[in-house]
Design a protein around this motif. Sequence first.
Motif, PDB file in Angstrom:
ATOM      1  N   GLN A   1       0.852  -1.185   0.000  1.00 13.80           N
ATOM      2  CA  GLN A   1       0.000   0.000   0.000  1.00 13.80           C
ATOM      3  C   GLN A   1       0.894   1.244   0.000  1.00 13.80           C
ATOM      4  OE1 GLN A   1      -3.497   0.926   0.135  1.00 13.80           O
ATOM      5  NE2 GLN A   1      -2.462   2.887  -0.140  1.00 13.80           N
ATOM      6  N   ALA A   2       0.647   2.147  -0.926  1.00 11.40           N
ATOM      7  CA  ALA A   2       1.455   3.365  -1.013  1.00 11.40           C
ATOM      8  C   ALA A   2       1.305   4.191   0.259  1.00 11.40           C
ATOM      9  CB  ALA A   2       1.044   4.189  -2.221  1.00 11.40           C
ATOM     10  N   PRO A   3       2.370   4.847   0.704  1.00 14.97           N
ATOM     11  CA  PRO A   3       2.252   5.728   1.874  1.00 14.97           C
ATOM     12  C   PRO A   3       1.354   6.918   1.573  1.00 14.97           C
ATOM     13  CG  PRO A   3       4.407   5.945   0.843  1.00 14.97           C
ATOM     14  CD  PRO A   3       3.725   4.799   0.159  1.00 14.97           C
ATOM     15  N   VAL A   4       0.690   7.410   2.606  1.00 10.11           N
ATOM     16  CA  VAL A   4      -0.266   8.510   2.420  1.00 10.11           C
ATOM     17  C   VAL A   4       0.476   9.832   2.229  1.00 10.11           C
ATOM     18  CG1 VAL A   4      -2.057   7.318   3.699  1.00 10.11           C
ATOM     19  CG2 VAL A   4      -0.493   8.846   4.916  1.00 10.11           C
ATOM     20  N   ASN A   5      -0.261  10.788   1.657  1.00 11.17           N
ATOM     21  CA  ASN A   5       0.271  12.132   1.409  1.00 11.17           C
ATOM     22  C   ASN A   5       1.591  12.078   0.641  1.00 11.17           C
ATOM     23  OD1 ASN A   5      -1.820  13.553   2.837  1.00 11.17           O
ATOM     24  ND2 ASN A   5      -0.856  12.894   4.754  1.00 11.17           N
ATOM     25  N   ARG A   6       1.611  11.238  -0.362  1.00 10.63           N
ATOM     26  CA  ARG A   6       2.835  11.049  -1.132  1.00 10.63           C
ATOM     27  C   ARG A   6       2.605  11.462  -2.590  1.00 10.63           C
ATOM     28  NH1 ARG A   6       7.778   8.314  -0.564  1.00 10.63           N
ATOM     29  NH2 ARG A   6       7.263   8.605   1.641  1.00 10.63           N
TER      30      ARG A   6
END
Length: 834
Positions: A401-406
Amino acid sequence: MKLKAIILCMGVVGCLIFTGCGKSTSFSRNSHLALNDSNYFETRGLNFFVFSNLYDATFDDSKISAVEIIHHGIRTATNGDVRMNPTPGQWNKLPKFVERMPDKEHNRIDVILEYPEYNFEYKLTGEARDGGFYLSVNVDKPLPEALHGIAGLNMEFMPPVFFGHSYIIDGKHGLFPTSPADFMTTINGEVEPTPMATGKLIDIAPDEPLKHITIRTTDDNNLSLFDGRNKQQNGNFVVRTLLPAGKTGKIAEWFITAETQSDWVRKPVVSYSQVGYHPTQKKVAVVELDKNDKPLSTVSLYKVCSDGSLSKALSGTPKTWGMYTRYNYLQFDFSSVTEPGIYMLEYGDQRTAPFPIATDVFQKAWFPTLDVFFPVQMDHMFVREAYRVWHGAAHLDDALQAPVNRIHWDGWRQGPTTGNKYKPLEHIPGLNVGGWFDAGDFDIQTGSQHAVVQAFALLWESFGVNRDETTINQKTRYTEIHVPDGKPDVLQQIEHGVLQLVAQVNAIGYAIPGINESHLYQYRHLGDAVNKTDNLVYNPRLDSLQTDGRTSGTPDDRWAFTNRTPHMNYGTAISLAAASRALKDYNPELSKEALRVARFIWDDEHNRQANPEEQTYSGRFSNPEFMKSIECRAAFELWRSTDYEGYKTRMNELLPTLLEQFNRNASVIAQMIPFMDNAFKKQVRPLVEAYAGELAEVDKENPYGVRISTAGWAGNRNIVQACITNYLLHRSYPELINPEYIYRGLNYLYGCHPCHNLSFVSGVGAQPKKVAYGSNRADFSFIPGGVVPGIRILKPDFPENREDYPFLWSENEYVIDLAASYIYLVNAVNSLLK
């Protein structure tokens, strides 16, 4: 005064006479540049662009901006500007453009730029005088301390142009190498190449007058020559001057002269279809001429005889079309020639490669795209072709899962939440199946997967293409090219795309934007995709490089970007509903699952309240009219696959919105017409009549009869899609849509286009693209069947498609959606010509 005297002397002694083959050619360094009405500097055989094109807002440095040199018809230099690296790569820092101020009276252009993060603003000035071009950097405040020894005035020179040529710097000489071999050093914590040479005056290619450029500093600064390919394969040769500290005003200046042929005329380009023509087709060759060239009165068509002789089949005066961009155009219609055979066109001393006129010219034109290109693009599979392994089974550790606010360097981004049950950097199981590498890189863009699945499903339903030349085994993740396995390759490719789309929804609960690399060094990878990761799922409980055999402590897994949007969900529903019909007999179980997921998406979208953030992630796709059109398309495909009247009812409710913007939705409406009643067909007819009238207007835009894009990505995709739309409308209204508006797209792809006459489809035609932006671009090679974006119009008037340099992605990068559409278009043309 001393400098001016030297310059004047250069202008006098720079006029040389070269004699060969009984002809005299005059070259001069005194170029008499002038700022023209298009706001670039021009003289015979030489142009200087000064920010005619800006840096790309999405993909950073695309090598088409700042100060550029077009020398005897070839763009030889680019990116003349202040940069923070000796040999900048695509993702190195770029200045922010503020303002451009042309001054025709004083023959100059001033450009204001800034690096906000350093509080550094400067003026870049290009000025034509003294028989050459002055390029200077001007500042009101001294260079910030953080940029001492870092900021410099750069100009980049395209390597293939100068291979085999020499350079001389202050009397020290060398050859431009075909492979970099310099010392590396560390500057500001970053590894950089050391200069090939340093001095006050550099002559570039003095051995070749057509390419000879001289750069001289007018102050105490030095020039350094670098080879950027030490740092990245797509690097250029760079001339650089470090900006001095503690000074204001004009802090760096170059005087640039370029040797020019006084009577230079660009050679004519005779453009035509490299693949050839069907006897019944309209056949028009286009001759592209330098504006200083005098048109000849005759174009001839020769038939190649079996004994090697040529027989004149037709000769005539070409029709004058007029100016388009910077060139003058003629047209030669040889439609009257219908006898099958091999032919060549001749204009002056230009004779084309051979091409056929035959009833089967397009029969095999799409084979390399389906047989080779699409297998090579298959993710999560081992792909072999005879003695060659294209790549191993890559990305079996998909995906975290991609990191948030990226914000990702490739234009992707993840919002403030994941939107699902998975935490940032948590493994999402089940995504390591199916899908195609989107382009010349190795990501999975869901929108592109949609386009391919939909194109192949339509291909199967329209033409029943059952070609079998590839072995594809999903259980063993094995693909072998040119080895039949008894199964239609189109269905196997549909299966491959469906596996990825279904996996996304089953794992996450909805369709996602896609999967991309987690680190820039992985994204820039060239070669075998299997080497991008260790293929083991990341386990944060293990140390780096430690493994338990199933997982590892190396965080090299790709990221799944999971922002939820209605348009992405509907796109997946459309694709899966259409694919379910194609797969019904081939893979009944997957067909049922595809339809189940498509229906689930529809129900989910109609039973939930969209998050306001979704409009932000949707961008241009949040337009209400677009959303209605994509929902209508989903209803149409689901209705066809289920016969459920509820879908048809919703489709009919949405159709008026589609009809209000007919041109935007023409392709969707055209696909619906055969399944609607006669009343609907009559309702659409006047809209098609108006559309047909607009098609005729395209003939006035350029001599090729297709709409050529002027956007940042070359326009072959739009041209192919427009021809497919014309074909779909022609099926229902043959009396309104002339087939010529379908055939032109293929003629354009196959060589009848500006700049050169190469086929844009690698491996197809007598002279196809042999250097392109694929996963093997660093080898200056190609993938058979790949289709490149095509002609990029560099503003204001320079059409370009480099055949010597693969790294310009906007001209030469293969993409899967264009390739799938191309296969459909060729089969559509074949069906019309039978």
